[in-house]
Design a protein around this motif. Structure first.
Motif, mmCIF file in Angstrom:
data_model
loop_
_atom_site.group_PDB
_atom_site.id
_atom_site.type_symbol
_atom_site.label_atom_id
_atom_site.label_comp_id
_atom_site.label_asym_id
_atom_site.label_seq_id
_atom_site.Cartn_x
_atom_site.Cartn_y
_atom_site.Cartn_z
ATOM 1 N N GLU A 86 -19.983 -35.414 -10.333
ATOM 2 C CA GLU A 86 -19.697 -36.091 -9.043
ATOM 3 C C GLU A 86 -19.362 -35.033 -7.986
ATOM 4 O O GLU A 86 -19.957 -35.233 -6.906
ATOM 5 C CB GLU A 86 -18.449 -37.216 -9.254
ATOM 6 N N LYS A 87 -18.479 -34.154 -8.241
ATOM 7 C CA LYS A 87 -17.975 -33.279 -7.225
ATOM 8 C C LYS A 87 -19.129 -32.457 -6.737
ATOM 9 O O LYS A 87 -19.214 -32.199 -5.574
ATOM 10 C CB LYS A 87 -16.933 -32.209 -7.709
ATOM 11 N N LYS A 89 -16.102 -27.097 5.695
ATOM 12 C CA LYS A 89 -15.714 -25.782 5.986
ATOM 13 C C LYS A 89 -16.356 -24.432 5.300
ATOM 14 O O LYS A 89 -16.366 -23.391 6.061
ATOM 15 C CB LYS A 89 -13.918 -25.677 5.839
ATOM 16 N N SER A 90 -16.903 -24.650 4.359
ATOM 17 C CA SER A 90 -17.775 -23.714 3.771
ATOM 18 C C SER A 90 -19.040 -23.395 4.458
ATOM 19 O O SER A 90 -19.703 -22.373 3.876
ATOM 20 C CB SER A 90 -18.035 -23.917 2.282
ATOM 21 N N PHE A 91 -19.442 -24.162 5.215
ATOM 22 C CA PHE A 91 -20.947 -24.067 5.832
ATOM 23 C C PHE A 91 -20.698 -23.305 6.920
ATOM 24 O O PHE A 91 -20.110 -23.836 8.168
ATOM 25 C CB PHE A 91 -21.331 -25.545 6.080
ATOM 26 N N LYS A 92 -21.228 -22.160 7.226
ATOM 27 C CA LYS A 92 -21.142 -21.406 8.496
ATOM 28 C C LYS A 92 -22.665 -21.400 9.181
ATOM 29 O O LYS A 92 -23.471 -21.273 8.722
ATOM 30 C CB LYS A 92 -20.938 -19.926 8.037
ATOM 31 N N SER A 93 -22.361 -22.048 10.359
ATOM 32 C CA SER A 93 -23.649 -22.424 11.053
ATOM 33 C C SER A 93 -23.591 -21.712 12.255
ATOM 34 O O SER A 93 -22.392 -21.790 13.213
ATOM 35 C CB SER A 93 -23.628 -24.123 11.350
ATOM 36 N N PHE A 108 -5.704 -39.320 4.542
ATOM 37 C CA PHE A 108 -6.180 -38.659 3.621
ATOM 38 C C PHE A 108 -6.912 -37.379 4.700
ATOM 39 O O PHE A 108 -6.472 -36.321 4.650
ATOM 40 C CB PHE A 108 -6.969 -38.890 2.613
ATOM 41 N N TYR A 109 -7.764 -37.837 5.666
ATOM 42 C CA TYR A 109 -8.161 -36.638 6.303
ATOM 43 C C TYR A 109 -7.499 -36.087 7.313
ATOM 44 O O TYR A 109 -7.021 -34.903 7.540
ATOM 45 C CB TYR A 109 -9.613 -37.391 7.192
ATOM 46 N N GLN A 110 -6.502 -36.995 7.897
ATOM 47 C CA GLN A 110 -5.437 -36.367 8.837
ATOM 48 C C GLN A 110 -4.595 -35.168 8.249
ATOM 49 O O GLN A 110 -4.238 -34.062 8.510
ATOM 50 C CB GLN A 110 -4.470 -37.347 9.167
ATOM 51 N N GLN A 111 -4.195 -35.666 6.784
ATOM 52 C CA GLN A 111 -3.443 -34.561 6.156
ATOM 53 C C GLN A 111 -4.223 -33.337 5.617
ATOM 54 O O GLN A 111 -3.589 -32.299 5.947
ATOM 55 C CB GLN A 111 -3.097 -35.445 4.911
ATOM 56 N N PHE A 112 -5.383 -33.500 5.221
ATOM 57 C CA PHE A 112 -5.995 -32.330 4.640
ATOM 58 C C PHE A 112 -6.736 -31.380 5.762
ATOM 59 O O PHE A 112 -6.638 -30.296 5.777
ATOM 60 C CB PHE A 112 -7.134 -32.642 3.893
ATOM 61 N N GLU A 150 -8.702 -39.900 -2.138
ATOM 62 C CA GLU A 150 -8.257 -38.528 -1.765
ATOM 63 C C GLU A 150 -9.134 -37.475 -2.236
ATOM 64 O O GLU A 150 -9.213 -36.307 -1.293
ATOM 65 C CB GLU A 150 -6.923 -38.535 -2.681
ATOM 66 N N GLU A 151 -9.746 -37.518 -3.492
ATOM 67 C CA GLU A 151 -10.664 -36.163 -4.004
ATOM 68 C C GLU A 151 -12.007 -36.292 -3.096
ATOM 69 O O GLU A 151 -12.372 -35.166 -2.982
ATOM 70 C CB GLU A 151 -11.046 -36.734 -5.382
ATOM 71 N N ALA A 152 -12.315 -37.423 -2.594
ATOM 72 C CA ALA A 152 -13.587 -37.105 -1.826
ATOM 73 C C ALA A 152 -13.174 -36.538 -0.577
ATOM 74 O O ALA A 152 -14.273 -35.778 0.212
ATOM 75 C CB ALA A 152 -14.210 -38.705 -1.596
ATOM 76 N N ALA A 153 -12.176 -37.031 0.005
ATOM 77 C CA ALA A 153 -11.784 -36.142 1.430
ATOM 78 C C ALA A 153 -11.681 -34.546 1.224
ATOM 79 O O ALA A 153 -12.167 -33.914 2.080
ATOM 80 C CB ALA A 153 -10.430 -36.818 1.849
ATOM 81 N N GLN A 154 -11.062 -34.285 0.047
ATOM 82 C CA GLN A 154 -10.953 -32.938 -0.172
ATOM 83 C C GLN A 154 -12.343 -32.121 -0.264
ATOM 84 O O GLN A 154 -12.614 -30.970 0.270
ATOM 85 C CB GLN A 154 -9.949 -32.771 -1.453
ATOM 86 N N VAL A 155 -13.266 -32.854 -1.028
ATOM 87 C CA VAL A 155 -14.496 -32.294 -1.224
ATOM 88 C C VAL A 155 -15.325 -32.273 0.196
ATOM 89 O O VAL A 155 -15.855 -31.314 0.375
ATOM 90 C CB VAL A 155 -15.373 -33.242 -2.256
ATOM 91 N N ALA A 156 -15.157 -33.352 1.091
ATOM 92 C CA ALA A 156 -15.962 -33.133 2.197
ATOM 93 C C ALA A 156 -15.512 -32.283 3.130
ATOM 94 O O ALA A 156 -16.376 -31.377 3.435
ATOM 95 C CB ALA A 156 -15.561 -34.588 2.765
#
Ligand code: AR6
Length: 169
Positions: A91-92, A140-144, A162-166, A129-135
């Motif tokens: 899934e991840k 962030k890993s995508f350098k464009s 969750f998004y606010q926190q992460f 929570e996990e989906a927000a971290q994955v997203a």
């Protein structure tokens, strides 16, 4: 590439591309998919049907593109999130692929701004929570050098928190 967080309805976003959380048949449905087709009009489904005929739809983790119909965007990107089956079924990686492949597709069309919904966190059952971290990690890993802004659009309070926190970490 600026990251932005918005609470609300993704169909109201004025960006170059909106991402849809679709199903692999590109058949439309409820949730954000239903909202996008309702707001964008029938032309979007016509284009989805054509892609289904020509390519057999869109596999999980991949992304395809249509016009935005009546939406105030240049393109719609339809990606298919994984259905949550406990977390040990790739899934991840598949959810990461949704974000990366959508960004790649946007970049290939020289689009500069893109808005994502919280893919898979509705009927597909991915823990928010996990989906927000994955997203966030994927984006962030995508350098464009082409994309200038990525907007995370959260419709429900739980995702928004969750998004606010992460994003502030
Ligand atoms: N704007 C932004 N986000 C929204 C909106 C909206 N207007 N409406 C709902 N959400 P879901 P999935 C959020 O179920 O889990 C469809 O039937 C919602 O709060 O739309 O990937 C497709 O056809 C949730 O956090 O997508 C597929 O069959 C998030 O969108 C299947 O559902 C995703 O929920 C895909 O399931």
């Amino acid at each position: 590439m600026e990251l932005q967080l918005v609470k609300g309805d993704i169909t109201q976003m004025h960006v170059d591309a909106i991402v849809n959380a679709a199903n692999s048949g590109l058949m439309g449905g409820g949730g954000v998919d239903g909202a996008i087709h309702r707001a964008g009009g029938p032309e979007i489904m016509n284009e989805c049907s054509l892609i289904r005929e020509q390519e057999g739809g869109c596999p999980t983790g991949e992304a395809v593109m249509t016009t935005g119909g009546l939406l105030p965007v240049k393109k719609l990107i339809h990606t298919v999130g994984p259905i949550w089956k406990g977390g040990n079924n790739g899934e991840k990686d598949k959810l990461t692929a949704c974000y990366i492949n959508s960004l790649k597709l946007a970049e290939s069309q020289h689009l500069q701004t893109i808005a994502f919904p919280n893919i898979s966190t509705g009927v597909y059952g991915y823990p928010k929570e996990e989906a927000a971290q994955v997203a966030i990690n994927a984006v962030k890993s995508f350098k464009s050098k082409v994309l200038t802004k990525v907007v995370f659009v959260c419709y429900d309070d739980e995702n928004y928190q969750f998004y606010q926190q992460f994003l502030s970490e």
